[in-house]
Design an enzyme around this catalytic site. Structure first.
Site, PDB file in Angstrom:
ATOM      1  N   SER A 135       0.894  -1.110   0.019  1.00  0.00           N
ATOM      2  CA  SER A 135      -0.100   0.180   0.032  1.00  0.00           C
ATOM      3  C   SER A 135       0.963   1.171  -0.075  1.00  0.00           C
ATOM      4  O   SER A 135       0.449   2.352  -0.659  1.00  0.00           O
ATOM      5  CB  SER A 135      -0.962   0.067   1.265  1.00  0.00           C
ATOM      6  OG  SER A 135      -0.348  -0.192   2.443  1.00  0.00           O
ATOM      7  N   HIS A 186       1.186   5.327   4.146  1.00  0.00           N
ATOM      8  CA  HIS A 186       0.528   5.558   3.112  1.00  0.00           C
ATOM      9  C   HIS A 186       1.054   7.007   3.141  1.00  0.00           C
ATOM     10  O   HIS A 186       1.041   7.599   1.745  1.00  0.00           O
ATOM     11  CB  HIS A 186      -0.906   5.797   3.684  1.00  0.00           C
ATOM     12  CG  HIS A 186      -1.546   4.258   3.610  1.00  0.00           C
ATOM     13  ND1 HIS A 186      -2.578   3.950   4.250  1.00  0.00           N
ATOM     14  CD2 HIS A 186      -0.753   3.021   3.146  1.00  0.00           C
ATOM     15  CE1 HIS A 186      -2.850   2.550   3.968  1.00  0.00           C
ATOM     16  NE2 HIS A 186      -1.824   2.033   3.598  1.00  0.00           N
TER      17      HIS A 186
END
Length: 437
Positions: A135, A186
């Site tokens: 991610s 992230h």
């Protein structure tokens, strides 16, 4: 203007070959590790599985295991985690990759993933946290898509839906405040991807040679910056404590410590071996025709308790104990490179000597005795090891006293590992007999 029509699947795949390769690589790692390690799909041992196969654990990463910044990008916690990330990568890559050269797309993906991993390591340093997944790299692609969308909006061309991108980011970071999602990775990946995309957009205005040089220089600067930041936060002290904690953990498996920590049957086996070396059979009775100190290596077969086939406790010890002693030698060598006191070095030499000769003793117990096995040396190595670890001091020679300094030094090193290093070592590794790697 007339609609250009929907591109064929083959054309889409050809234009997004790096996206396809990245998706296949992540799936291959997930499936391959599932075949190699029985812990992959077991909830109770998944933490140890992830740590052993390269998850980003901040204290481990910053104490020198920097390869975790990369390997963690291809590890996933279960099929749902993998499926969600691959769906996002596929959906975004099909649109974004055709907009740039494939080396630029791959560079943004990898550098953003590394940046996300490093951001997590720095944000959570000093904590036992396990982070993995693609991610961070995918958020780097989101950042790149956002940079392209803003440029397209100013130019009036067809552009990425900025509003949809922002909404996806809001939902992603919002979920991270509720669920166990690594928002630090992230954020690091998003910022890195956005900045790298700005460089890529600038290079489009340059001539091909200048554009290539600009992109290469940006990649080198980003990589050097990541390496510099990681080096600046290197935790040497924790690395030393981890090395000591690993050796202590292995010694406990071998039977030096609490009964609960030892491999099942290891302490009983060593007690039997010690008795045979002193001229006693497993029941404590004198062996006919043998005197203490005059035992033969073949007599150690008396301690082989394997009677129930391959899955008996003795056969398991025969399989796993040599692995522990190999770990012992490697970990003692690692500590020798970290300590400087002569007393500690003498103690580590005693540990290395014992862990070198003991597998040969087990070979005599469970199979053919090595022809050059010196029973007296093996007995002395065991005695020195026990005296070293219980702190009483190792006998230097007859009438020359004992070396208490080496015992104090080793006991101090193994005792002062700290709670974090101890927890990290206890969390990793195969937790039960049936683990196969």
């Amino acid at each position: 203007m007339p609609s250009p029509g929907r591109p064929s699947l083959l054309s889409a795949l050809r234009a997004s070959k790096i996206t396809l390769l990245l998706v296949l690589a992540n799936i291959a790692v997930y499936a391959g590790l599932g075949l190699l390690d029985t812990r992959a799909f077991e909830t109770l041992s998944q933490s140890s599985f992830l740590i052993d196969w390269g998850a980003n654990v901040p204290p481990l990463t910053l104490s020198g295991e920097y390869w975790r910044l990369f390997t963690s990008m291809f590890l996933h916690v279960g099929f749902a985690h993998l499926a969600m990330n691959m769906l996002a990568l596929w959906s975004l890559g099909l649109v974004l990759e055709p907009r740039m050269r494939w080396p630029v797309f791959l560079g943004i993906y990898l550098l953003s993933g590394l940046c996300g991993s490093l951001t997590t390591a720095l944000w959570n340093r000093g904590e036992l946290m396990i982070s993995c997944g693609a991610s961070g790299a995918i958020l780097g692609l989101f950042g790149a898509a956002l940079a392209y969308a803003l440029r397209d909006r100013r130019s009036g061309r067809l552009h990425f839906p900025v509003r949809n991108l922002l909404m996806s980011l809001v939902l992603t970071f919002g979920a991270g405040t509720v669920f166990s999602i690594d928002n630090a990775a992230h954020a690091g990946g998003l910022v890195c991807g956005f900045l790298l995309a700005l460089v890529a957009l600038y290079s489009e205005k340059l001539r091909p040679a200048a554009a290539g040089a600009t992109l290469a220089l940006a990649g080198v600067i980003a990589a050097v910056a990541l390496a510099g930041v990681a080096s600046a936060y290197h935790d040497q002290d924790l690395g030393d404590k981890l090395a000591a904690a690993r050796l202590r953990h292995t010694l406990r498996h071998m039977g030096f410590g609490s009964y609960a920590a030892a491999l099942d049957g290891a302490q009983s086996l060593d007690a039997c071996i010690r008795g045979v070396m002193m001229g006693e059979d497993p029941d404590g009775q004198p062996i006919p025709g043998r005197e203490p100190g005059a035992m033969r290596a073949g007599d150690l077969r008396l301690c082989d308790g394997s009677k129930d086939g391959e899955d008996s406790r003795a056969s398991l010890l025969a399989r796993y104990l040599p692995v522990e002693y190999a770990n012992c030698r490697a970990q003692a060598a690692d500590l020798r490179n970290r300590v400087t006191k002569q007393a500690a070095l003498r103690g580590l030499a005693i540990i290395d000597r014992y862990c070198t000769i003991q597998p040969r003793v087990y070979a005599a117990v469970f199979g053919q005795a090595p022809a050059d096995l010196d029973m007296k040396a093996a007995y002395r190595a065991r005695t020195d090891m026990e005296n070293l670890l219980d702190g009483t001091g190792v006998e230097i020679g007859e009438g020359q006293g004992t070396d208490e300094e080496s015992a104090d030094a080793i006991v101090g090193i193994l005792r002062d590992t700290g709670p974090l290093a101890t927890a990290l070592v206890d969390e990793s590794g195969c937790p039960y007999w049936s683990c196969k790697r």
